[in-house]
Motif scaffolding. Structure first.
Motif, short mmCIF file in Angstrom:
data_model
loop_
_atom_site.label_atom_id
_atom_site.label_comp_id
_atom_site.label_asym_id
_atom_site.label_seq_id
_atom_site.Cartn_x
_atom_site.Cartn_y
_atom_site.Cartn_z
N GLY A 24 0.80 -1.22 0.00
CA GLY A 24 0.00 0.00 0.00
C GLY A 24 0.83 1.26 0.00
O GLY A 24 0.52 2.23 -0.70
N TYR A 25 1.90 1.28 0.79
CA TYR A 25 2.79 2.45 0.83
C TYR A 25 3.49 2.65 -0.51
O TYR A 25 3.68 3.79 -0.95
CB TYR A 25 3.83 2.33 1.95
N ALA A 28 0.92 4.10 -2.83
CA ALA A 28 0.65 5.50 -2.46
C ALA A 28 1.79 6.41 -2.92
O ALA A 28 1.54 7.52 -3.40
CB ALA A 28 0.45 5.61 -0.96
#
Length: 96
Positions: A24-25, A28
């Motif tokens: 997810g990071y 993002a």
């Protein structure tokens, strides 16, 4: 003291949560520099966006070797697939 683990106990869910956070990071971060380059520069930012996502994918592969985690390889593949498809979809070649 050495604690023996029971092979019949369910695996801890913390590893899965950490793996999802890593992926997810990375996505993002790709979104942020994508918005920065393409949003600020318009169509001229696609070259920088392409170079940035390839560099990001390369760093993820290096981290996969260093940390010995497959989630970094999968993050790298996600970045390349999403980045390439974004560039291919938004870049139009006018053949008139």
């Amino acid at each position: 003291m050495n604690e023996e683990t029971n092979p019949f106990e369910p695996q801890k869910q913390t590893d899965n949560k950490v793996n999802l956070k890593i992926a997810g990071y990375n996505l993002a971060a790709m979104l942020m520099y994508g918005l920065l380059f393409v949003g600020a520069m318009g169509n001229d930012g696609f070259i920088l966006f392409g170079l940035a996502f390839l560099a990001h994918a390369f760093v993820c592969l290096i981290l996969a070797v260093v940390q010995r985690k497959w989630v970094w390889v999968l993050s790298s593949l996600l970045i390349v697939i999403i980045g390439f498809s974004t560039c291919a979809n938004l870049f139009h070649l006018d053949m008139r």
